[in-house]
Scaffold this motif. Structure first.
Motif, PDB file in Angstrom:
ATOM      1  N   GLY A  31      -2.029  -0.544   9.932  1.00  0.00           N
ATOM      2  CA  GLY A  31      -1.004  -0.609  10.807  1.00  0.00           C
ATOM      3  C   GLY A  31      -0.326  -2.031  11.081  1.00  0.00           C
ATOM      4  N   ALA A  32       0.799  -2.123  11.025  1.00  0.00           N
ATOM      5  CA  ALA A  32       1.485  -3.188  11.265  1.00  0.00           C
ATOM      6  C   ALA A  32       1.499  -3.530  12.897  1.00  0.00           C
ATOM      7  N   VAL A  33       0.456  -3.789  13.493  1.00  0.00           N
ATOM      8  CA  VAL A  33       0.475  -3.620  14.990  1.00  0.00           C
ATOM      9  C   VAL A  33       0.010  -5.224  15.399  1.00  0.00           C
ATOM     10  N   GLY A  34       0.059  -6.126  14.587  1.00  0.00           N
ATOM     11  CA  GLY A  34      -0.421  -7.325  15.141  1.00  0.00           C
ATOM     12  C   GLY A  34      -1.593  -8.313  14.549  1.00  0.00           C
ATOM     13  N   PHE A  35      -2.297  -7.262  13.487  1.00  0.00           N
ATOM     14  CA  PHE A  35      -3.557  -7.723  13.066  1.00  0.00           C
ATOM     15  C   PHE A  35      -3.423  -7.149  11.449  1.00  0.00           C
ATOM     16  N   MET A  36      -4.381  -7.815  10.556  1.00  0.00           N
ATOM     17  CA  MET A  36      -4.247  -7.497   9.112  1.00  0.00           C
ATOM     18  C   MET A  36      -5.635  -7.341   9.054  1.00  0.00           C
ATOM     19  N   LEU A  93       3.984  -2.137  19.891  1.00  0.00           N
ATOM     20  CA  LEU A  93       3.001  -1.407  19.708  1.00  0.00           C
ATOM     21  C   LEU A  93       2.942   0.075  19.775  1.00  0.00           C
ATOM     22  N   VAL A  94       4.092   0.449  18.655  1.00  0.00           N
ATOM     23  CA  VAL A  94       4.026   1.929  18.289  1.00  0.00           C
ATOM     24  C   VAL A  94       2.876   2.271  17.380  1.00  0.00           C
ATOM     25  N   MET A  95       2.058   3.041  18.127  1.00  0.00           N
ATOM     26  CA  MET A  95       0.781   3.671  17.291  1.00  0.00           C
ATOM     27  C   MET A  95       0.759   5.091  17.261  1.00  0.00           C
ATOM     28  N   VAL A  96       0.217   5.637  16.215  1.00  0.00           N
ATOM     29  CA  VAL A  96      -0.200   7.046  16.054  1.00  0.00           C
ATOM     30  C   VAL A  96      -1.599   6.786  15.375  1.00  0.00           C
ATOM     31  N   ASP A  97      -2.423   7.711  15.914  1.00  0.00           N
ATOM     32  CA  ASP A  97      -4.003   7.784  15.157  1.00  0.00           C
ATOM     33  C   ASP A  97      -3.567   8.093  13.658  1.00  0.00           C
ATOM     34  N   PRO A  98      -4.102   7.211  12.960  1.00  0.00           N
ATOM     35  CA  PRO A  98      -4.003   7.377  11.735  1.00  0.00           C
ATOM     36  C   PRO A  98      -4.466   8.517  11.038  1.00  0.00           C
ATOM     37  N   ALA A  99      -5.588   9.273  11.650  1.00  0.00           N
ATOM     38  CA  ALA A  99      -6.065  10.731  11.220  1.00  0.00           C
ATOM     39  C   ALA A  99      -4.855  11.587  11.498  1.00  0.00           C
ATOM     40  N   LEU A 100      -3.793  11.467  12.247  1.00  0.00           N
ATOM     41  CA  LEU A 100      -2.934  12.093  12.694  1.00  0.00           C
ATOM     42  C   LEU A 100      -1.284  12.112  12.016  1.00  0.00           C
ATOM     43  N   GLN A 101      -1.373  10.907  11.353  1.00  0.00           N
ATOM     44  CA  GLN A 101      -0.035  10.527  10.586  1.00  0.00           C
ATOM     45  C   GLN A 101       0.260  11.663   9.638  1.00  0.00           C
ATOM     46  N   LEU A 125      17.714  -0.715  22.668  1.00  0.00           N
ATOM     47  CA  LEU A 125      16.208  -0.905  22.362  1.00  0.00           C
ATOM     48  C   LEU A 125      16.261  -2.003  21.164  1.00  0.00           C
ATOM     49  N   HIS A 126      15.276  -2.831  21.213  1.00  0.00           N
ATOM     50  CA  HIS A 126      15.047  -4.012  19.978  1.00  0.00           C
ATOM     51  C   HIS A 126      13.483  -3.830  19.783  1.00  0.00           C
ATOM     52  N   LEU A 127      13.336  -3.876  18.472  1.00  0.00           N
ATOM     53  CA  LEU A 127      11.875  -3.621  17.993  1.00  0.00           C
ATOM     54  C   LEU A 127      11.782  -4.901  16.719  1.00  0.00           C
ATOM     55  N   GLU A 128      10.689  -5.310  16.616  1.00  0.00           N
ATOM     56  CA  GLU A 128      10.268  -6.120  15.478  1.00  0.00           C
ATOM     57  C   GLU A 128       9.484  -5.450  14.637  1.00  0.00           C
ATOM     58  N   VAL A 129       9.550  -5.614  13.140  1.00  0.00           N
ATOM     59  CA  VAL A 129       8.988  -4.618  12.128  1.00  0.00           C
ATOM     60  C   VAL A 129       8.496  -5.677  11.116  1.00  0.00           C
ATOM     61  N   TYR A 160       2.386 -14.518   4.350  1.00  0.00           N
ATOM     62  CA  TYR A 160       3.577 -14.772   5.247  1.00  0.00           C
ATOM     63  C   TYR A 160       4.470 -13.456   4.969  1.00  0.00           C
ATOM     64  N   ARG A 161       4.905 -12.914   6.033  1.00  0.00           N
ATOM     65  CA  ARG A 161       5.660 -11.749   6.183  1.00  0.00           C
ATOM     66  C   ARG A 161       6.914 -11.838   6.777  1.00  0.00           C
ATOM     67  N   ASP A 162       8.025 -11.376   6.415  1.00  0.00           N
ATOM     68  CA  ASP A 162       9.358 -11.428   7.207  1.00  0.00           C
ATOM     69  C   ASP A 162       9.132 -10.808   8.591  1.00  0.00           C
ATOM     70  N   ASN A 163       9.911 -11.225   9.372  1.00  0.00           N
ATOM     71  CA  ASN A 163       9.978 -10.703  10.820  1.00  0.00           C
ATOM     72  C   ASN A 163      11.413  -9.925  10.891  1.00  0.00           C
ATOM     73  N   ILE A 164      11.363  -8.450  10.795  1.00  0.00           N
ATOM     74  CA  ILE A 164      12.623  -7.838  10.768  1.00  0.00           C
ATOM     75  C   ILE A 164      13.184  -7.311  12.094  1.00  0.00           C
ATOM     76  N   GLN A 165      14.309  -7.756  12.347  1.00  0.00           N
ATOM     77  CA  GLN A 165      14.754  -7.420  13.910  1.00  0.00           C
ATOM     78  C   GLN A 165      15.697  -6.372  13.707  1.00  0.00           C
ATOM     79  N   MET A 166      15.246  -5.251  14.613  1.00  0.00           N
ATOM     80  CA  MET A 166      16.028  -3.829  14.558  1.00  0.00           C
ATOM     81  C   MET A 166      16.598  -3.564  15.972  1.00  0.00           C
ATOM     82  N   TRP A 167      17.700  -2.929  15.795  1.00  0.00           N
ATOM     83  CA  TRP A 167      18.350  -2.839  17.138  1.00  0.00           C
ATOM     84  C   TRP A 167      18.957  -1.277  17.242  1.00  0.00           C
ATOM     85  N   LEU A 168      19.002  -0.827  18.356  1.00  0.00           N
ATOM     86  CA  LEU A 168      19.215   0.658  18.646  1.00  0.00           C
ATOM     87  C   LEU A 168      20.110   0.698  20.031  1.00  0.00           C
TER      88      LEU A 168
END
Length: 171
Positions: A31-36, A93-101, A125-129, A160-168
């Protein structure tokens, strides 16, 4: 089963441990939540402690999703300190247990985050992906639009990954 949500739960020692475990499991699953992956508990625990402390101090709002009596999903709203941007928050930190996705829980989580933000009087709302994961399509399905992209702004070792800015807008 479906998620039951609690806004701004009390940050008990049990919730701190459940939150740490969820973040570790999501990270280990890619999951893309700050760590690889692969990650260690030693990498996640300090970050989880810092986030839990910010919730306990009221600096960040937590949305906790429970299923079968245990923490199965989270999202956080980080408000802005500057008065010029106090009308919107960043979702982190939008997270769902991997077993329940895959069962619509992520969609329900985002819907509840949006409702929580509206109830708080927020206008957007803003978020980064993290680029390269495809998660921007999930958020686009929830109404978010790409507002910008910082090429190669995220570095994980030699990756290296892009930081995608999203807006709602919520109006």
């Amino acid at each position: 089963m479906s998620l039951t949500f609690v806004r701004d739960p009390q940050m008990t020692p049990e919730l701190r441990e459940e939150f740490f475990r969820l973040w570790f499991d999501v990270s280990q699953a890619g999951g893309a939540v700050g760590f690889m992956p692969p990650v260690t508990e030693g990498q996640i625990r300090p970050a989880a402690r810092e986030r839990a402390d910010s919730v306990a101090a009221g600096a960040v709002r937590m949305l906790a999703g429970y299923e079968d009596g245990r923490l199965a999903a989270t999202a956080f709203l980080r408000p802005n300190d500057d008065y010029k941007s106090a009308h919107w928050s960043t979702v982190i930190l939008v997270m769902v247990d991997p077993a329940l996705q895959g069962g619509g829980r992520g969609r329900r989580l985002i819907e509840e985050v949006v409702a929580m933000a509206r109830d708080a009087g927020l206008e957007a709302l803003h978020l980064e992906v993290r680029g390269g994961t495809g998660t921007e399509r999930f958020y686009e399905g929830a109404g978010f639009k790409e507002a910008g992209r910082l090429p190669g702004a995220l570095r994980f070792g030699d990756d290296y990954r892009d930081n995608i800015q999203m807006w709602l807008p919520l109006a």
